[in-house]
Design a protein around this motif. Sequence first.
Motif, PDB file in Angstrom:
ATOM      1  N   ASN A 200     -24.628 -23.104 -36.922  1.00  0.00           N
ATOM      2  CA  ASN A 200     -25.900 -23.811 -37.016  1.00  0.00           C
ATOM      3  C   ASN A 200     -25.700 -25.117 -37.780  1.00  0.00           C
TER       4      ASN A 200
ATOM      5  N   ARG B 230     -32.144 -20.207 -40.594  1.00  0.00           N
ATOM      6  CA  ARG B 230     -33.565 -20.083 -40.265  1.00  0.00           C
ATOM      7  C   ARG B 230     -34.096 -18.663 -40.407  1.00  0.00           C
TER       8      ARG B 230
ATOM      9  N   ASP C 225     -30.481 -19.374 -47.778  1.00  0.00           N
ATOM     10  CA  ASP C 225     -29.172 -19.962 -48.032  1.00  0.00           C
ATOM     11  C   ASP C 225     -28.208 -18.791 -48.171  1.00  0.00           C
TER      12      ASP C 225
ATOM     13  N   SER D 134     -34.779 -27.128 -37.712  1.00  0.00           N
ATOM     14  CA  SER D 134     -35.257 -28.312 -38.424  1.00  0.00           C
ATOM     15  C   SER D 134     -35.545 -27.944 -39.866  1.00  0.00           C
ATOM     16  N   TYR D 135     -34.613 -28.220 -40.759  1.00  0.00           N
ATOM     17  CA  TYR D 135     -34.784 -27.894 -42.170  1.00  0.00           C
ATOM     18  C   TYR D 135     -34.795 -29.177 -42.977  1.00  0.00           C
ATOM     19  N   ASP D 136     -35.846 -29.357 -43.774  1.00  0.00           N
ATOM     20  CA  ASP D 136     -35.983 -30.524 -44.635  1.00  0.00           C
ATOM     21  C   ASP D 136     -36.133 -30.027 -46.077  1.00  0.00           C
TER      22      ASP D 136
ATOM     23  N   HIS E  85     -27.418 -26.688 -39.991  1.00  0.00           N
ATOM     24  CA  HIS E  85     -27.820 -26.727 -41.408  1.00  0.00           C
ATOM     25  C   HIS E  85     -27.109 -25.673 -42.246  1.00  0.00           C
TER      26      HIS E  85
END
Length: 180
Positions: free
Chosen positions: A66, A73, A105, A126-128, A68
């Motif tokens: 992935n 997710r 994480d 989509s990780y911010d 990120h």
Amino acid sequence: MKRLLVCTGLLIAATTLFAQQGPPKSPPATESATVGGKAITIAYSSPGVKGRAGQIFTKDGLISHNPHYPVWRAGANTATKLHTDADLEIAGLAVPKGDYTLFVDISDPDNWTLIVNKQTGQWGLSYDAAQDLGKVKFPTTSAPTLVENLKYTLKDLGGNNGTLTLAWENKSATVTLKVH
């Protein structure tokens, strides 16, 4: 007559296409519980191990691909959603009532970190980090048996207390909840 043949042909093609799709690879799932008289819900997609036991959480495993990574997710497809009808405390993190996205994480295989993110409605990848409400320790244990399909469990322990558990493959992680 020509239109009828064209429409019939399109209908047959569409039916064949939809019939070949079958059930989703990671079906949608929902886990809900009432803790302290208030509803808490997690909506997610539940991927399966599908013969990849021991290959999901390794450094070169499935999740490491992935973009990120090591932030995951915590499900599949769209981002995992948390809805709470009450203000919560998740392992000491104040979470006002409302809607959130959960990420995990997994950089430390034995001590994950649960991330509560304020951004909602996004695709799962989509990780911010700037949208994080906060992070809490999400310690893992070995699952007693193989957990084929990813599963969230919310449990009411009484007295406004509960737990949130995420289990998949050979891992299980639990965090405490308190409803205010």
